[in-house]
Design an enzyme around this catalytic site. Structure first.
Site, mmCIF file in Angstrom:
data_model
loop_
_atom_site.group_PDB
_atom_site.id
_atom_site.type_symbol
_atom_site.label_atom_id
_atom_site.label_comp_id
_atom_site.label_asym_id
_atom_site.label_seq_id
_atom_site.Cartn_x
_atom_site.Cartn_y
_atom_site.Cartn_z
ATOM 1 N N GLY A 129 0.875 -1.173 0.000
ATOM 2 C CA GLY A 129 0.000 0.000 0.000
ATOM 3 C C GLY A 129 0.901 1.207 0.000
ATOM 4 C CD GLU A 130 2.301 5.407 -1.024
ATOM 5 O OE1 GLU A 130 1.876 4.813 -2.037
ATOM 6 O OE2 GLU A 130 3.500 5.725 -0.892
ATOM 7 C CB SER A 131 5.379 2.638 3.722
ATOM 8 O OG SER A 131 6.054 3.547 2.889
ATOM 9 C CB CYS A 182 5.113 -3.882 -1.440
ATOM 10 S SG CYS A 182 5.569 -2.689 -2.692
ATOM 11 N NE ARG A 221 7.829 5.472 0.409
ATOM 12 C CZ ARG A 221 7.210 6.626 0.451
ATOM 13 N NH1 ARG A 221 7.876 7.736 0.688
ATOM 14 N NH2 ARG A 221 5.914 6.678 0.259
ATOM 15 C CB ILE A 259 2.730 -2.299 -7.498
ATOM 16 C CG1 ILE A 259 2.082 -3.488 -8.224
ATOM 17 C CG2 ILE A 259 1.933 -1.014 -7.728
ATOM 18 C CD1 ILE A 259 0.720 -3.878 -7.664
ATOM 19 N NE ARG A 260 3.533 4.609 -6.598
ATOM 20 C CZ ARG A 260 4.041 5.379 -5.634
ATOM 21 N NH1 ARG A 260 5.229 5.896 -5.742
ATOM 22 N NH2 ARG A 260 3.358 5.672 -4.569
ATOM 23 C CG HIS A 303 2.044 -6.417 -4.248
ATOM 24 N ND1 HIS A 303 1.126 -5.935 -3.343
ATOM 25 C CD2 HIS A 303 2.829 -5.365 -4.559
ATOM 26 C CE1 HIS A 303 1.334 -4.655 -3.116
ATOM 27 N NE2 HIS A 303 2.371 -4.279 -3.845
ATOM 28 C CD GLU A 324 -0.386 -9.012 -2.152
ATOM 29 O OE1 GLU A 324 0.722 -9.560 -2.091
ATOM 30 O OE2 GLU A 324 -0.517 -7.779 -2.309
#
Ligand code: GLN
Length: 189
Positions: free
Chosen positions: A47-49, A79, A106, A133-134, A169, A171
């Site tokens: 997600g967004e850390s 991630c 990051r 993803i990023r 990821h 999952e």
């Protein structure tokens, strides 16, 4: 066995689905009450850390989860979850649990390469699909860290005792190699 999935932001539903496919009980952690009964393992999703770090503190989840991880709770970070577990983060890392002896970069692939797929071996299992993803990658690891996967010359999965991380990821897709590794080698050890 019951695994808690941090469900504040990001790709948590898919972790719940993968675990249930493996016949494992999974529950979502959204507030302090959800962790009162404990758990056998914890997943920190992608997600967004920065957002997850802030929400963990706002919801008073940060200190009890950090204490549990420090006391040996098996934890798997994907991630953004990797960034929350790394002791050192290059590129504006948000303050995380900082329990794993790695330096992570990051958004390591830059803005051009937002996302990509790879197939690499993971802990000796060949051809494991990996969705980035990023993503971050791991720049360097300390002595107690086992490297589990690399792609393009960068470390993308590693383990230190009760802490497992992947820059990708696992999952997002139907390959359960990494989740099975977590359950068999980290939770069940
Ligand atoms: N770029 C995100 C961060 O810095 C991580 C991306 C992801 O979790 N897919 O937290």
């Amino acid at each position: 066995m019951s695994i808690g999935i941090l469900a504040l932001q990001g790709a948590f539903i898919e972790h719940v689905m993968r675990l249930r496919e493996l016949g494992v009980e999974a529950f979502e952690i959204r507030q302090l009450r959800d962790i009162e009964d404990g758990m056998d393992g914890l997943i920190l999703p992608g997600g967004e850390s920065t957002v997850i770090s802030k929400l963990l503190r706002d919801l008073q989840l940060f200190d009890p989860l950090r204490e549990s991880i420090e006391n040996g709770l098996p934890v798997f970070g994907t991630c953004a979850g990797l960034l929350l577990l790394a002791k050192n983060v290059v590129n504006d890392g948000a303050p995380g649990f900082a329990v794993m002896d790695i330096t992570a970069k990051r958004n390591a692939y830059g803005r051009q390469l937002g996302s990509f797929l790879a197939k690499e071996s993971f802990a000796g299992v060949p051809n494991v699909p990996m969705t980035f993803i990023r993503a971050p990658f791991i720049e360097s690891v300390g002595a107690g860290v086992e490297i589990l996967a690399q792609t393009g010359g960068h470390i993308v999965a590693a383990r230190q005792d009760n802490v497992l991380v992947t820059a990708f990821h696992p999952e997002l897709g139907d390959d359960v190699t990494v989740h099975r590794y977590f359950l068999d080698n980290v939770v069940d050890s």
